[in-house]
Design a protein around this motif. Structure first.
Motif, PDB file in Angstrom:
ATOM      1  N   MET A  25       0.824  -1.212   0.000  1.00  0.00           N
ATOM      2  CA  MET A  25       0.000   0.000   0.000  1.00  0.00           C
ATOM      3  C   MET A  25       0.858   1.262   0.000  1.00  0.00           C
ATOM      4  SD  MET A  25      -2.416   1.415   3.070  1.00  0.00           S
ATOM      5  CE  MET A  25      -0.911   1.704   4.021  1.00  0.00           C
ATOM      6  N   LEU A  26       1.912   1.258   0.797  1.00  0.00           N
ATOM      7  CA  LEU A  26       2.783   2.433   0.873  1.00  0.00           C
ATOM      8  C   LEU A  26       3.365   2.772  -0.490  1.00  0.00           C
ATOM      9  CD1 LEU A  26       4.674   1.679   4.216  1.00  0.00           C
ATOM     10  CD2 LEU A  26       3.098   3.570   3.801  1.00  0.00           C
ATOM     11  N   GLU A  27       3.743   1.752  -1.242  1.00  0.00           N
ATOM     12  CA  GLU A  27       4.315   1.990  -2.569  1.00  0.00           C
ATOM     13  C   GLU A  27       3.246   2.343  -3.599  1.00  0.00           C
ATOM     14  OE1 GLU A  27       8.348  -0.214  -3.554  1.00  0.00           O
ATOM     15  OE2 GLU A  27       6.741  -1.654  -3.177  1.00  0.00           O
ATOM     16  N   GLN A  28       2.192   1.540  -3.661  1.00  0.00           N
ATOM     17  CA  GLN A  28       1.202   1.708  -4.714  1.00  0.00           C
ATOM     18  C   GLN A  28       0.426   3.016  -4.590  1.00  0.00           C
ATOM     19  OE1 GLN A  28      -1.141  -1.861  -4.354  1.00  0.00           O
ATOM     20  NE2 GLN A  28       0.589  -3.210  -4.824  1.00  0.00           N
ATOM     21  N   GLU A  29       0.082   3.389  -3.356  1.00  0.00           N
ATOM     22  CA  GLU A  29      -0.718   4.593  -3.141  1.00  0.00           C
ATOM     23  C   GLU A  29       0.127   5.827  -2.889  1.00  0.00           C
ATOM     24  OE1 GLU A  29      -3.901   4.643  -3.531  1.00  0.00           O
ATOM     25  OE2 GLU A  29      -4.214   2.479  -3.726  1.00  0.00           O
ATOM     26  N   ARG A  30       1.445   5.657  -2.856  1.00  0.00           N
ATOM     27  CA  ARG A  30       2.359   6.786  -2.618  1.00  0.00           C
ATOM     28  C   ARG A  30       1.984   7.514  -1.329  1.00  0.00           C
ATOM     29  NH1 ARG A  30       6.838   6.262  -4.610  1.00  0.00           N
ATOM     30  NH2 ARG A  30       7.241   8.472  -5.004  1.00  0.00           N
ATOM     31  N   ILE A  31       1.868   6.758  -0.264  1.00  0.00           N
ATOM     32  CA  ILE A  31       1.455   7.281   1.035  1.00  0.00           C
ATOM     33  C   ILE A  31       2.496   8.267   1.555  1.00  0.00           C
ATOM     34  CG2 ILE A  31       0.938   6.662   3.432  1.00  0.00           C
ATOM     35  CD1 ILE A  31      -1.176   5.778   1.420  1.00  0.00           C
ATOM     36  N   THR A  32       2.037   9.393   2.091  1.00  0.00           N
ATOM     37  CA  THR A  32       2.950  10.411   2.622  1.00  0.00           C
ATOM     38  C   THR A  32       3.024  10.392   4.142  1.00  0.00           C
ATOM     39  OG1 THR A  32       1.157  12.044   2.584  1.00  0.00           O
ATOM     40  CG2 THR A  32       2.593  11.949   0.657  1.00  0.00           C
ATOM     41  N   ILE A  33       1.948   9.958   4.805  1.00  0.00           N
ATOM     42  CA  ILE A  33       1.925   9.899   6.265  1.00  0.00           C
ATOM     43  C   ILE A  33       1.349   8.552   6.671  1.00  0.00           C
ATOM     44  CG2 ILE A  33       1.047  10.949   8.399  1.00  0.00           C
ATOM     45  CD1 ILE A  33       0.673  13.560   6.793  1.00  0.00           C
ATOM     46  N   LEU A  34       2.068   7.844   7.519  1.00  0.00           N
ATOM     47  CA  LEU A  34       1.619   6.533   7.984  1.00  0.00           C
ATOM     48  C   LEU A  34       1.438   6.576   9.496  1.00  0.00           C
ATOM     49  CD1 LEU A  34       1.167   3.435   7.620  1.00  0.00           C
ATOM     50  CD2 LEU A  34       3.636   3.172   7.995  1.00  0.00           C
ATOM     51  N   ALA A  35       0.266   6.181   9.950  1.00  0.00           N
ATOM     52  CA  ALA A  35      -0.006   6.108  11.389  1.00  0.00           C
ATOM     53  C   ALA A  35      -0.149   4.653  11.788  1.00  0.00           C
ATOM     54  CB  ALA A  35      -1.285   6.882  11.732  1.00  0.00           C
ATOM     55  N   GLY A  36       0.509   4.267  12.881  1.00  0.00           N
ATOM     56  CA  GLY A  36       0.428   2.887  13.313  1.00  0.00           C
ATOM     57  C   GLY A  36       0.908   2.718  14.739  1.00  0.00           C
ATOM     58  N   GLY A  37       1.107   1.474  15.110  1.00  0.00           N
ATOM     59  CA  GLY A  37       1.592   1.141  16.439  1.00  0.00           C
ATOM     60  C   GLY A  37       2.860   0.318  16.349  1.00  0.00           C
ATOM     61  N   PRO A  38       3.527   0.097  17.474  1.00  0.00           N
ATOM     62  CA  PRO A  38       4.793  -0.640  17.477  1.00  0.00           C
ATOM     63  C   PRO A  38       4.738  -1.991  16.786  1.00  0.00           C
ATOM     64  CG  PRO A  38       4.440   0.405  19.593  1.00  0.00           C
ATOM     65  CD  PRO A  38       3.181   0.616  18.809  1.00  0.00           C
ATOM     66  N   THR A  39       3.647  -2.732  16.975  1.00  0.00           N
ATOM     67  CA  THR A  39       3.548  -4.057  16.356  1.00  0.00           C
ATOM     68  C   THR A  39       3.621  -3.969  14.833  1.00  0.00           C
ATOM     69  OG1 THR A  39       2.226  -4.891  18.200  1.00  0.00           O
ATOM     70  CG2 THR A  39       2.105  -6.105  16.135  1.00  0.00           C
ATOM     71  N   MET A  40       2.998  -2.932  14.272  1.00  0.00           N
ATOM     72  CA  MET A  40       3.051  -2.735  12.820  1.00  0.00           C
ATOM     73  C   MET A  40       4.480  -2.526  12.343  1.00  0.00           C
ATOM     74  SD  MET A  40      -0.141  -0.303  11.685  1.00  0.00           S
ATOM     75  CE  MET A  40       0.844   0.236  10.287  1.00  0.00           C
ATOM     76  N   PHE A  41       5.195  -1.641  13.020  1.00  0.00           N
ATOM     77  CA  PHE A  41       6.554  -1.320  12.575  1.00  0.00           C
ATOM     78  C   PHE A  41       7.485  -2.519  12.724  1.00  0.00           C
ATOM     79  CE2 PHE A  41       4.857   2.900  13.966  1.00  0.00           C
ATOM     80  CZ  PHE A  41       4.751   3.447  12.698  1.00  0.00           C
ATOM     81  N   VAL A  42       7.347  -3.256  13.817  1.00  0.00           N
ATOM     82  CA  VAL A  42       8.160  -4.458  14.012  1.00  0.00           C
ATOM     83  C   VAL A  42       7.881  -5.470  12.900  1.00  0.00           C
ATOM     84  CG1 VAL A  42       8.515  -6.467  15.504  1.00  0.00           C
ATOM     85  CG2 VAL A  42       8.429  -4.183  16.503  1.00  0.00           C
ATOM     86  N   GLY A  43       6.607  -5.644  12.569  1.00  0.00           N
ATOM     87  CA  GLY A  43       6.242  -6.589  11.526  1.00  0.00           C
ATOM     88  C   GLY A  43       6.808  -6.220  10.168  1.00  0.00           C
ATOM     89  N   MET A  44       6.723  -4.954   9.803  1.00  0.00           N
ATOM     90  CA  MET A  44       7.238  -4.529   8.500  1.00  0.00           C
ATOM     91  C   MET A  44       8.756  -4.600   8.444  1.00  0.00           C
ATOM     92  SD  MET A  44       4.703  -1.440   7.233  1.00  0.00           S
ATOM     93  CE  MET A  44       4.505  -0.613   8.825  1.00  0.00           C
ATOM     94  N   LEU A  45       9.421  -4.241   9.560  1.00  0.00           N
ATOM     95  CA  LEU A  45      10.877  -4.321   9.583  1.00  0.00           C
ATOM     96  C   LEU A  45      11.358  -5.769   9.452  1.00  0.00           C
ATOM     97  CD1 LEU A  45      11.676  -1.714  12.380  1.00  0.00           C
ATOM     98  CD2 LEU A  45      12.403  -1.581   9.988  1.00  0.00           C
ATOM     99  N   GLY A  46      10.542  -6.709   9.895  1.00  0.00           N
ATOM    100  CA  GLY A  46      10.916  -8.110   9.809  1.00  0.00           C
ATOM    101  C   GLY A  46      10.568  -8.765   8.486  1.00  0.00           C
ATOM    102  N   HIS A  47       9.874  -8.035   7.587  1.00  0.00           N
ATOM    103  CA  HIS A  47       9.481  -8.622   6.313  1.00  0.00           C
ATOM    104  C   HIS A  47      10.669  -8.654   5.354  1.00  0.00           C
ATOM    105  CE1 HIS A  47       7.169  -9.262   2.565  1.00  0.00           C
ATOM    106  NE2 HIS A  47       6.280  -9.805   3.374  1.00  0.00           N
ATOM    107  N   PHE A  48      10.801  -9.750   4.634  1.00  0.00           N
ATOM    108  CA  PHE A  48      11.995  -9.955   3.804  1.00  0.00           C
ATOM    109  C   PHE A  48      12.128  -8.904   2.700  1.00  0.00           C
ATOM    110  CE2 PHE A  48       8.664 -12.046   1.425  1.00  0.00           C
ATOM    111  CZ  PHE A  48       9.001 -11.833   0.087  1.00  0.00           C
ATOM    112  N   SER A  49      11.011  -8.289   2.273  1.00  0.00           N
ATOM    113  CA  SER A  49      11.067  -7.404   1.106  1.00  0.00           C
ATOM    114  C   SER A  49      11.282  -5.937   1.441  1.00  0.00           C
ATOM    115  CB  SER A  49       9.762  -7.536   0.302  1.00  0.00           C
ATOM    116  OG  SER A  49       8.679  -6.925   1.003  1.00  0.00           O
ATOM    117  N   ILE A  50      11.434  -5.589   2.706  1.00  0.00           N
ATOM    118  CA  ILE A  50      11.472  -4.170   3.053  1.00  0.00           C
ATOM    119  C   ILE A  50      12.673  -3.458   2.425  1.00  0.00           C
ATOM    120  CG2 ILE A  50      12.719  -4.525   5.231  1.00  0.00           C
ATOM    121  CD1 ILE A  50      10.999  -2.199   6.364  1.00  0.00           C
TER     122      ILE A  50
END
Length: 287
Positions: A25-50
């Motif tokens: 979503m961040l790439e396709q929609e060209r998101i400028t501001i992302l709101a989330g919680g710690p679990t989200m950031f940990v999950g994305m940082l652990g994804h192989f494609s980041i």
């Protein structure tokens, strides 16, 4: 949601969070501001494609709901180039009462400075009245027009939480000499180990710095000798080995002896609440 409506922006909502879908979503929609919680950031940082993602459009990210480990904050900035702005608020405050300024000094591990209409004080955690000096740790209390009127049909809880116009948060923290608020932990999560007060978040911050730890949660459990002791639940990064002795050795290098978890439990996932917070009550009940 209110920010998007106020600025006339476009809000992109996923029906359910997953690290891969959010990164897409961040790439396709060209998101400028992302709101989330710690679990989200940990999950994305652990994804192989980041590492191969395009974050050039992302201006900044907002984190709330629970404390964001400082190591996660730094890793997110290194991966995306977008700063993480942490804030602090409760359901009882109808939103944030402090925030790290976008166009000012942003302090890691801090939840920022008070918003224009909020008063924040640190008071003695026992008497609830004595206002503490900058740097001293105590209970956080709040005052302002956004504070709730009370809990519906719960007069006793309302009286305990709202006193002399102040909302007592049951959170523990301090304010530094620049007016930045730092939240240590919840009062109810404090663990007394051999007479020493231990706030689990301080131990978790150290665990998150270990190169093989993806997520960590520390709770207090009954202990016949110490009264209470610490138990750490750890989710390892892919390819890591379960070695509790190595984790304890790492803790001994960075923590006082009474802050070292006596038990290390490796788990595939940590239980979460419906809003994505680590559910420490379930960890304590299952320990």
């Amino acid at each position: 949601m209110y920010n998007m409506l106020n600025c006339g922006g476009t809000m992109v909502i996923l029906p359910r969070y997953s690290a891969e879908a959010t990164l897409d979503m961040l790439e396709q929609e060209r998101i400028t501001i992302l709101a989330g919680g710690p679990t989200m950031f940990v999950g994305m940082l652990g994804h192989f494609s980041i590492a191969g993602r395009d974050f050039s459009q992302l201006r900044y990210t907002l984190s709330g709901g629970s404390a964001l480990p400082e190591d996660t904050l730094r890793r997110w900035y290194a991966a995306t180039g977008a700063p993480v702005l942490e804030g602090f608020g409760q359901t009882e405050t109808h939103g944030a009462v402090s925030f790290n300024p976008l166009d000012g000094v942003q302090k890691p591990a801090s939840v920022g400075i008070a918003t224009a209409d909020a008063d924040i004080e640190i008071v003695d955690a026992i008497d609830g009245v004595t206002v503490l000096a900058p740097g001293a740790t105590g209970e956080i209390r709040l005052r302002g027009p956004q504070i709730m009127a009370g809990y519906r049909r719960r007069p006793a809880e309302t009286a305990a939480t709202l006193r002399e116009g102040w909302l007592y948060t049951s959170d523990v923290g301090h304010i530094d000499s620049d007016g930045y608020l730092f939240v240590s932990d919840r009062k109810k999560d404090m663990v007394i180990v051999s007479g020493f007060n231990v706030y689990p978040r301080a131990v978790e911050e150290v665990l998150y710095q270990h190169p093989e730890v993806a997520e960590a949660a520390v709770v207090g459990v009954p202990d016949e000798y110490q009264g209470e002791s610490l138990r750490a639940f750890i989710v390892l990064r892919p390819g890591s080995n379960e070695d509790p002795d190595a984790i304890k050795h790492y803790c001994r290098e960075h923590l006082a002896p009474y802050k070292i978890p006596r038990r290390i439990s490796f788990v595939p996932v940590l239980p979460k609440t419906t809003v994505g917070k680590i559910d420490k009550r379930r960890l304590r009940d299952g320990s």
